[in-house]
Every structure is written in structure tokens, then in C-alpha cells.
Scaffold this active site. Structure first.
Site, PDB file in Angstrom:
ATOM      1  N   HIS A  34       0.838  -1.202   0.000  1.00 19.88           N
ATOM      2  CA  HIS A  34       0.000   0.000   0.000  1.00 19.88           C
ATOM      3  C   HIS A  34       0.873   1.252   0.000  1.00 19.88           C
ATOM      4  CE1 HIS A  34      -3.614   2.412   1.020  1.00 19.88           C
ATOM      5  NE2 HIS A  34      -2.721   3.184   1.631  1.00 19.88           N
ATOM      6  N   GLU A  35       1.814   1.291   0.918  1.00 25.15           N
ATOM      7  CA  GLU A  35       2.681   2.469   1.006  1.00 25.15           C
ATOM      8  C   GLU A  35       3.633   2.552  -0.184  1.00 25.15           C
ATOM      9  OE1 GLU A  35       1.869   4.629   3.046  1.00 25.15           O
ATOM     10  OE2 GLU A  35       0.574   3.389   4.305  1.00 25.15           O
ATOM     11  N   HIS A  38       1.990   4.556  -2.931  1.00 24.11           N
ATOM     12  CA  HIS A  38       2.142   6.001  -2.711  1.00 24.11           C
ATOM     13  C   HIS A  38       3.569   6.446  -3.061  1.00 24.11           C
ATOM     14  CE1 HIS A  38      -1.735   6.289  -0.874  1.00 24.11           C
ATOM     15  NE2 HIS A  38      -1.412   5.660   0.246  1.00 24.11           N
TER      16      HIS A  38
END
Length: 383
Positions: A34-35, A38
């Protein structure tokens, strides 16, 4: 009451010790990707990334890369964050004083000085990475193990069941439900289990002829092999595998990716149906779980084998990605909501409005965490 709490603590103490390693394995993979979503899009957009953290709180270990990003593992492993240049906190709230004093060179690397399009892409990349991870896991497992194959045949009909009332007969082979082709008994189970109370149209093959039947799955509580209770839709039919029945079907790269996408969409569709059932009073909030429930499921999945732990990892990745897209301030979906308003207005919301939204979002997230943790304790105490 004291005996209840004593039992709860005993369950938590003994259970979580066996669940902690698989729980951290699953959560770390889901949070990392998820990170990473980003992070990668931020780098592509020219944003300077200050911190990439797995977990919150004090740093346990870390290093700096050649771009100046601090990669760290933090003490509280319940999530993670990427902090950009110009952020005031892990929630990516802006430092207005710092933003106003930036030079042109610093503004070029500031997240908050980017146009709304790149900012939205950076925020959306986290949930998208979760969906891609799940697709790749499901696709990889299909490619390696093959597609599970179980003939969608009716071998047993429970008396006084929905299936009996609808006119199903032993030997029927279900070929489609509401126009969706059915290739295995598992396909049929997935559709029926998430459509309790909804009328479904079944196309079955009976003695060489096509027959159309209608049935509304009943909502019933069933238990899995670990004793966990689940409320799902059931018809009251059963498939008994025969030695001559195929167990798996080999698939290629394209077919495996298709299976991965279908699996992810099934989870998303089921989640929306569950949320919708809560609003109309048909669902149970007791089915909502948090970190303790995830830890329990992780341990149970690990006890069955690594492939089941990977399946849980994929399912959790979809759930985390979808949850983050909810339009709640502090979550990715809340940021995207603000950016949508900014795109329409031609200017961002006032700092005051964004601050109020962040406070409301924080309150909602904290209330949800308290509620699901309470649910988890009740669930573990009853198990």
C-alpha cells in the site's frame, strides 16, 4: 462478569501468541505494498519522500537511501505511512508556515505544491497497489496450483430447504446463475453465500435438458472448521466429490490473471453488499472485525498451509484498499474527496475546513477501531 473477562484474557493470551507471527507476516506485506504505491507514484511525480515507515511510533530500525528517504520499522505494527516533503504529520496534513516559506526549488519537491492531478494519483496509488497485489497473488496461485474444479452438481438436498422448495433435484448440474456462467460448485457457493434474501435465477442441466429455477438463498449461521460462525446465504444443497471428478484444471498466464481479477471483484462486490445490508438492517455488525480477528484468522490460515495464508493476505489487501477509498477524512478516500472538490472549485478547501474534516475523520476512525476491537474480544471469548 469477572469470569467472562477472565476467559477473554485467557483466550487472548494463549491465542495471540500463536497468531502473532502469521499476523505480522500478512499485515506487513499488505501495508508495505500500500505504502509502496504512494511512494512510487510520488517519486514519479517528482515529490521528495521524507519517510517510508512500516508501523507507527518510535523507530526500531531504519536506514537512509541515496534520495534521502528514511526507511524505518516502527514499534506499533498496525499500519504504516509515507511522509512527503511539506507534510506536517503522518496523515499528510500540510505545514502551512513551512509551505509559505519554501523556495522555488523546494516547491518543486513539495507534495502540496503539486497540481491536483498528481496529488490525486499519489493518494489513489496506495489502494490500487493493494488491488494489484491481490490480483497477482490469486493469479500466481492459479498458475501454480491450477484452478480448483468441482462439478456444480447437486448430490444432496436437505429436507425443507430452499433448494427443495425451488424444485432442485439430485443430479442437477448448475450451468448459470443470473446469466453468469458457473464452472464449479465453488463458483455457485460464492454467489449464493453473498446473496441471502435476493432472488436468483438458476439454469440447470437435467437429463440432457435445460431447466430454469428460481430460489432465494436463506440467511443462516454456519461454522467453519475452526468453529468460527459466519452468516451466509444457503440453498441447502451439497456436492459430494467422486473419484472420477477432476480436482484442478491447469490454466495459462492470461486465464490466471482473469481469475485474479474475478477473485478481487468478488471480494469488492461482497463487501459492498455487506455494507448495504447493514444500512437496511439485514446484516449484523457483529461480523465486523479488527486487528484481533485478523490475527486469529492469520493463525488459523497458517495452520492449514502457506497457500491459505497467502489467500488471506490477498483478501485482506483488497479489504484494506477498499476501506482506504471510503470518503472519510484521514483515509485516502477522504483526500480524494477534498481533491475532487478542489478540482470543481478551482482552489482547495480552506485550511479550517480541512482541519475540521480531519478531526471528524479521526473521530470516525477511532470509534470504528474501538467498536471492532470490542467485537473481536467478544468473538474470541466465545470461541
Amino acid at each position: 462478569m469477572s469470569e467472562f473477562f477472565q476467559h477473554s484474557f485467557n483466550v487472548l493470551g494463549h491465542g495471540l501468541i500463536g497468531y502473532i507471527v502469521p499476523f505480522l507476516f500478512v499485515l506487513t506485506i499488505v501495508v508495505f505494498f500500500h505504502e509502496l504505491g504512494h511512494f512510487l507514484i510520488a517519486r514519479w511525480a517528482g515529490v521528495k519522500v521524507l519517510t517510508f515507515s512500516l508501523g507507527f511510533g518510535p523507530e526500531l530500525a531504519g536506514f537512509n537511501d541515496r534520495h534521502g528517504t528514511r526507511w524505518r520499522i516502527s514499534a506499533v505494527p498496525l499500519g504504516g505511512y509515507v511522509k512527503f516533503f511539506g507534510d506536517d504529520s503522518e496523515a499528510s496534513t500540510p505545514d502551512l508556515e513551512k509551505l509559505g516559506n519554501m523556495s522555488a526549488e523546494e516547491q518543486a519537491g513539495s507534495f502540496h505544491h503539486k497540481k491536483v492531478g498528481p496529488r490525486a494519483a499519489i493518494v489513489a496509488a496506495g489502494p490500487i497497489a493493494n488491488f494489484l497485489l491481490a490480483i497477482l497473488i490469486f493469479a500466481g496461485m492459479s498458475l501454480y496450483f491450477g484452478k480448483p474444479s468441482s462439478i456444480p452438481r447437486v448430490d444432496l438436498i436437505q429436507p425443507d430447504s430452499v433448494a427443495a422448495s425451488a424444485g432442485f433435484k439430485v443430479g442437477d448440474v448448475v450451468t448459470a446463475i443470473d446469466g453468469t456462467a458457473i464452472e464449479s460448485f465453488a463458483d455457485m457457493q460464492r454467489i449464493v453465500s453473498t446473496n441471502a434474501g435476493s432472488k436468483l435465477t438458476f439454469l440447470v442441466k437435467r437429463d440432457g435438458a435445460a431447466v430454469t429455477l428460481s430460489a432465494t438463498p436463506a440467511l443462516k449461521e454456519v461454522k467453519d472448521i475452526f468453529g468460527n460462525s459466519h452468516k451466509i446465504g444457503v440453498l441447502g444443497i451439497q456436492y459430494n466429490a467422486q473419484p472420477s471428478d477432476p480436482k484442478t484444471t491447469p490454466v495459462g498466464y492470461v486465464e490466471s490473471l482473469k481469475i485474479g481479477v474475478e477473485q478481487v471483484w468478488f471480494i469488492i462486490d461482497g463487501t459492498f453488499k455487506f455494507v448495504g445490508s447493514l444500512f437496511v438492517g439485514a446484516g449484523s455488525t457483529g461480523d465486523l472485525g479488527g486487528p484481533l480477528r485478523i490475527a486469529q484468522l492469520s493463525g488459523q490460515a497458517a495452520s492449514l498451509g502457506f497457500q491459505f495464508l497467502l489467500q488471506l493476505c490477498a483478501a485482506l489487501s483488497v479489504s484494506i484498499g477498499l476501506l482506504n477509498l471510503f470518503p472519510v477524512p484521514l483515509l485516502d478516500g477522504g483526500h480524494l474527496l477534498f481533491y475532487s472538490v478542489e478540482a470543481v472549485r478551482g482552489r482547495p478547501l480552506s485550511p479550517r475546513a480541512q482541519e475540521m474534516g480531519a478531526r471528524i475523520g479521526l473521530g470516525l476512525v477511532l470509534m470504528l477501531m474501538v467498536f471492532v476491537t470490542y467485537n473481536d474480544i467478544l468473538h474470541l471469548a466465545a470461541s
